[in-house]
Structure formats: structure tokens, C-alpha cells
Design a protein around this motif. Structure first.
Motif, mmCIF file in Angstrom:
data_model
loop_
_atom_site.group_PDB
_atom_site.id
_atom_site.type_symbol
_atom_site.label_atom_id
_atom_site.label_comp_id
_atom_site.label_asym_id
_atom_site.label_seq_id
_atom_site.Cartn_x
_atom_site.Cartn_y
_atom_site.Cartn_z
ATOM 1 N N MET A 259 5.069 -35.362 -58.868
ATOM 2 C CA MET A 259 6.271 -34.135 -59.417
ATOM 3 C C MET A 259 5.245 -33.064 -59.721
ATOM 4 O O MET A 259 5.630 -31.905 -59.429
ATOM 5 N N ALA A 260 4.159 -33.313 -60.482
ATOM 6 C CA ALA A 260 3.305 -32.224 -60.914
ATOM 7 C C ALA A 260 2.649 -31.373 -59.888
ATOM 8 O O ALA A 260 2.627 -30.160 -59.781
ATOM 9 N N VAL A 261 2.392 -32.334 -58.589
ATOM 10 C CA VAL A 261 1.757 -31.542 -57.448
ATOM 11 C C VAL A 261 2.815 -30.693 -56.782
ATOM 12 O O VAL A 261 2.459 -29.577 -56.166
ATOM 13 N N GLY A 262 3.875 -31.437 -56.544
ATOM 14 C CA GLY A 262 5.199 -30.617 -56.373
ATOM 15 C C GLY A 262 5.453 -29.187 -56.886
ATOM 16 O O GLY A 262 5.488 -28.168 -56.262
ATOM 17 N N ALA A 263 5.222 -29.121 -58.269
ATOM 18 C CA ALA A 263 5.401 -28.019 -59.228
ATOM 19 C C ALA A 263 4.358 -27.021 -58.884
ATOM 20 O O ALA A 263 4.458 -25.915 -58.594
ATOM 21 N N LEU A 264 3.036 -27.680 -58.702
ATOM 22 C CA LEU A 264 1.807 -26.760 -58.276
ATOM 23 C C LEU A 264 1.954 -26.013 -57.188
ATOM 24 O O LEU A 264 1.742 -24.667 -57.210
ATOM 25 N N LEU B 227 -2.132 -37.006 -67.817
ATOM 26 C CA LEU B 227 -2.019 -38.078 -68.946
ATOM 27 C C LEU B 227 -2.377 -39.701 -68.209
ATOM 28 O O LEU B 227 -1.914 -39.891 -67.303
ATOM 29 N N HIS B 228 -3.875 -40.029 -68.490
ATOM 30 C CA HIS B 228 -4.298 -41.134 -67.932
ATOM 31 C C HIS B 228 -3.823 -42.560 -68.631
ATOM 32 O O HIS B 228 -3.823 -42.651 -69.682
ATOM 33 N N LEU C 260 2.217 -17.046 -57.269
ATOM 34 C CA LEU C 260 1.542 -17.191 -58.745
ATOM 35 C C LEU C 260 0.303 -18.045 -58.650
ATOM 36 O O LEU C 260 0.104 -18.935 -57.844
ATOM 37 N N LYS C 261 -0.504 -17.960 -59.866
ATOM 38 C CA LYS C 261 -1.720 -18.572 -59.985
ATOM 39 C C LYS C 261 -1.440 -19.815 -60.962
ATOM 40 O O LYS C 261 -1.008 -19.659 -61.816
ATOM 41 N N VAL C 262 -2.150 -20.892 -60.692
ATOM 42 C CA VAL C 262 -2.192 -21.986 -61.819
ATOM 43 C C VAL C 262 -3.764 -22.065 -61.911
ATOM 44 O O VAL C 262 -4.709 -22.281 -61.331
ATOM 45 N N PRO C 263 -4.205 -22.157 -63.364
ATOM 46 C CA PRO C 263 -3.130 -21.998 -64.415
ATOM 47 C C PRO C 263 -3.206 -20.438 -64.963
ATOM 48 O O PRO C 263 -2.647 -20.183 -66.221
ATOM 49 N N ASP C 264 -3.401 -19.397 -64.304
ATOM 50 C CA ASP C 264 -3.611 -18.260 -65.077
ATOM 51 C C ASP C 264 -2.186 -17.632 -65.333
ATOM 52 O O ASP C 264 -1.852 -17.344 -66.391
ATOM 53 N N ASP C 265 -1.377 -18.189 -64.509
ATOM 54 C CA ASP C 265 0.286 -17.401 -64.708
ATOM 55 C C ASP C 265 1.003 -18.627 -65.540
ATOM 56 O O ASP C 265 1.604 -18.649 -66.159
ATOM 57 N N ILE C 266 0.973 -20.057 -64.980
ATOM 58 C CA ILE C 266 1.743 -20.960 -65.338
ATOM 59 C C ILE C 266 0.516 -22.418 -65.290
ATOM 60 O O ILE C 266 -0.032 -22.660 -64.122
ATOM 61 N N SER C 267 0.330 -23.192 -66.329
ATOM 62 C CA SER C 267 -0.151 -24.321 -66.283
ATOM 63 C C SER C 267 0.565 -25.490 -65.945
ATOM 64 O O SER C 267 1.664 -25.300 -65.999
ATOM 65 N N VAL C 268 -0.051 -26.490 -65.268
ATOM 66 C CA VAL C 268 0.407 -27.624 -64.929
ATOM 67 C C VAL C 268 -0.127 -28.889 -65.610
ATOM 68 O O VAL C 268 -1.284 -29.018 -65.417
ATOM 69 N N VAL C 269 0.511 -29.948 -65.832
ATOM 70 C CA VAL C 269 0.261 -31.292 -66.414
ATOM 71 C C VAL C 269 1.012 -32.355 -65.817
ATOM 72 O O VAL C 269 2.148 -32.288 -65.794
ATOM 73 N N GLY C 270 0.270 -33.300 -65.250
ATOM 74 C CA GLY C 270 0.993 -34.567 -64.799
ATOM 75 C C GLY C 270 1.108 -35.883 -65.682
ATOM 76 O O GLY C 270 0.346 -35.790 -66.671
ATOM 77 N N PHE C 271 1.114 -36.768 -65.202
ATOM 78 C CA PHE C 271 1.168 -38.122 -65.858
ATOM 79 C C PHE C 271 0.995 -39.242 -64.845
ATOM 80 O O PHE C 271 1.261 -39.231 -63.884
ATOM 81 N N ALA D 124 4.935 -32.576 -66.320
ATOM 82 C CA ALA D 124 6.028 -33.456 -65.237
ATOM 83 C C ALA D 124 5.519 -35.077 -65.724
ATOM 84 O O ALA D 124 4.323 -35.263 -65.948
ATOM 85 N N VAL D 125 6.323 -36.009 -65.662
ATOM 86 C CA VAL D 125 5.900 -37.142 -65.941
ATOM 87 C C VAL D 125 5.549 -38.000 -64.964
ATOM 88 O O VAL D 125 5.651 -39.272 -64.716
ATOM 89 N N SER D 126 5.032 -37.347 -63.501
ATOM 90 C CA SER D 126 4.456 -38.372 -62.682
ATOM 91 C C SER D 126 3.541 -37.252 -61.843
ATOM 92 O O SER D 126 3.794 -35.928 -61.887
ATOM 93 N N ASP D 127 2.471 -37.675 -61.269
ATOM 94 C CA ASP D 127 1.500 -36.723 -60.833
ATOM 95 C C ASP D 127 2.040 -36.161 -59.396
ATOM 96 O O ASP D 127 1.597 -35.081 -59.195
#
Length: 354
Positions: free
Chosen positions: A269-274, A309-310, A282-293, A264-267
Motif C-alpha cells: 500500500m505504501a508503494v501504491g501511495a508513492l 517498519l521492519h 509531486l516528489k517523494v519525500p520533498d513534497d510528501i514522505s511515505v513510510v511502509g510496514f 501505510a501498514v503494508s509495503d
């Protein structure tokens, strides 16, 4: 009854009457001219120490508070910086704004914030308000533009800087940013190096060139170079809010196949997805990993801690103010476009598939 003066300082009560203490009262009490009081108030030169002390004592005795608006009219300088922010409720904008305020305060400037929430009519209104208030400079943290805003900025004589945003080529303003396309590209290439091939993407509004279009282009470039086909079901666009990330992730979970990682291109939105992933058992990251920006402060407060992404938010805010103040003081900004470095900060929300 209220008695007004052209340069009003502070109101004081005498019995039932309210009298305005003005610069003339201070001058009379100190036994000096009004211009001498003005020089003392503005830390001017050529005032004897004993005279300065007498004026300061008169100010104290009369409880006189100078009218900043009147003083700015005399000095033709308001020490105000107007800031156009897209939406200060998001982690990135609130963090950046705090560093802008800190840098401005250190240089004895105050800021006025126009929180437009992507409303271009509000942006144009705030720009006109800033002009009427004679702010010394303007910081724009926003890239969307209509012809009215573009024309306003083209004819603006007040110094202006774009912060974490890039102006159109028709607008002659310096900018401070990172290379958003390269940052997105580097992030996706790293995910591919960790064995991920099913990479979902939550993008921003593509009308925003840097944060929207360029970050999407970086994602596409990394996949194409690696021979990975783009699954249109795994590409959605939001507006940088947690709710957007949550709702888009919900649509991903309803698909026939799950991605192994969501970028996700913003933190926010990434937290919302998480949160959505966890709410669906489901578990993060065991089932799906999440990366923000952005690598904003929210990355350390969620669980699991968010890989992101810092971009140097503090440096972006401070440099925007530094460049603007140079322009206010009549100096050249030195550089038209400042591009700062970025890096991926790995935390607990990302795992390798190798």
C-alpha cells in the motif's frame, strides 16, 4: 490394460502392455519379504547391509518409485504441512511463505498452500481438505474467523500454529508475531520526532486484529499522547494491495490540505501511495514522505527506496515451522506466544522537517 495393486509404485511398459511395478515385484526380484522391502524404503533398522543393497538394486532395475500416499498410510505420517495464506500476491505473504517452505523443506516436509484471498468459505474448505489429506500440521497466516472456522480449530487434533497472526482467545494455538500496536506506535512517534504533524494513515482491514486493529490503535495512541488531533480525512483503510494505497492516496491529494507524511501498514500500500504521488507531479519525500510496514524486498526495488517498519519475516516463518514440528513430534511448543522485535529502517522516502 492397467493392472492396479494396493501399493502401486511406478508403471512400466512391456510391449503394448502397461504393467504396474509394485512392492511385491521388488520383493520377489530381491528374494526377500515385502516387509523387508518396506523397512528399506522407510530407512528402518535391523536390515543387513547386503540385503539392503539387494533391495536397492531391485528397485533400480525395476525403476520402482514408491507411492508416497501408500507409504504415508503405513507410517501414519504424511510429511505434509498445510498453510492457510490470506493472499500470496502481496509482498509480505509471498516472502513469508518462501521462508516457511524453506524451513519445512530442510526438515523434510512439503507444504500445501490454501490461498484464500480473504474468502472465509475457502478457508474452511481448505481446512477440511487438509484434515482429509491427513497433513501432519497446519500453519494459519490469517486472523479473520467465522463461527464455523472457530469451531473447526477448537476441535482440531492436528497441531496448528498461527504465523504473523494471533488466534482468538477461544482457539488454543501458539503464535509467532511482533507487537503490531507497539510497532505502529513507535513508527508514528518517530515521525513526530522528525517534525511531522500532518500524518496520514492507510490502514488494513480492522477485522484483522494484529495487522488491522492493533496497527491503527498504535497510530491513534501516538497522536493522542503527542497532543495531535486526528484528522478523519487522513485516515483510510484498504486491503494491503498496491491499488488500495494508490486509490486512497488519490483521495488524500484531493483534500484541502496535504499531509506531510503518509504511513501505510503494508509495503504494498505504501508503494501504491508513492506511485500516486509521483503520478500527480509531486516528489517523494520533498513534497510528501511515505513510510511502509514489513520491510519486504519491495522496499529496495522502488525509487525512492521505501522507509519501512521492519519485522523479521524470515525468523517469523522459520520459527512457525520449528514450533509446529515440535508439536508434530509430540513435544510442547515451549511458549504460547512468541513476540519478536521490530525496528524502523529509514531509506530515501522519508525526510525530517526539523
Amino acid at each position: 490394460m492397467i493392472i492396479q495393486s494396493a501399493v502401486v509404485g511406478h508403471y512400466r511398459e512391456e510391449g503394448e502392455n502397461v504393467l504396474a511395478v509394485n512392492i511385491k515385484d521388488v520383493a520377489e526380484k530381491a528374494g526377500v519379504s515385502i516387509s523387508t522391502v518396506s523397512r528399506v524404503l522407510n530407512n528402518g533398522k535391523y536390515v543387513k547391509q547386503e540385503v539392503r543393497l539387494a533391495v536397492q538394486q531391485a528397485i533400480k532395475d525395476l525403476n520402482f518409485v514408491p507411492n508416497s500416499i501408500a507409504r504415508s498410510l503405513v507410517r501414519k505420517k504424511t510429511n505434509l504441512i498445510g498453510v492457510i495464506a490470506s493472499d500470496i500476491s502481496t509482498s509480505f505473504f509471498s516472502s513469508t511463505l518462501s521462508y516457511i517452505e524453506e524451513a519445512a523443506s530442510q526438515n523434510r516436509y512439503n507444504i500445501l498452500v490454501g490461498n484464500i484471498k480473504d474468502n472465509l468459505d475457502k478457508e474452511l474448505k481448505y481446512l477440511h481438505v487438509f484434515k482429509e489429506m491427513q497433513v501432519d500440521g497446519i500453519i494459519v497466516m490469517h486472523e479473520k474467523m467465522n463461527k464455523h472456522i472457530e469451531r473447526f480449530l477448537q476441535t482440531l487434533t492436528t497441531p496448528a500454529v498461527f504465523c504473523s497472526a494471533k488466534p482468538r482467545s477461544t482457539v488454543d494455538c501458539p503464535s509467532v508475531n511482533i507487537d503490531d500496536m507497539q510497532a505502529s506506535y513507535d513508527t508514528v512517534k518517530h515521525l513526530i520526532a522528525l517534525g511531522h504533524r500532518q500524518i496520514a494513515f492507510i490502514g488494513g482491514d480492522t477485522k484483522e486484529i494484529s495487522t488491522g486493529r492493533h496497527r491503527y490503535d498504535g497510530y491513534l495512541k501516538a497522536l493522542v499522547e503527542s497532543g495531535i488531533s486526528v484528522n478523519p480525512e487522513w485516515v483510510r483503510f484498504g486491503n494491503f494491495k498496491m491499488k488500495d494505497g494508490y486509490d486512497i492516496m488519490q483521495s488524500f491529494l484531493q483534500g484541502e490540505q496535504l499531509p506531510t507524511v503518509v504511513f501505510a501498514v503494508s509495503d504494498d500500500m505504501a508503494v501504491g501511495a508513492l506511485n500516486c504521488i509521483v503520478d500527480h507531479g509531486l516528489k517523494v519525500p520533498d513534497d510528501i514522505s511515505v513510510v511502509g510496514f514489513d520491510d519486504s524486498s519491495i522496499t529496495e526495488t522502488v525509487r525512492p527506496k521505501l522507509t519501512s517498519l521492519h519485522q523479521p519475516i524470515q525468523q517469523i516463518g522459520q520459527m512457525s515451522v520449528d514450533i509446529l514440528i515440535k508439536m508434530i513430534e509430540g513435544s510442547s511448543p515451549g511458549v504460547k506466544e512468541v513476540v519478536l522485535s521490530h525496528k524502523l529502517v529509514e531509506r530515501d522516502s522519508l525526510r525530517s522537517l526539523l
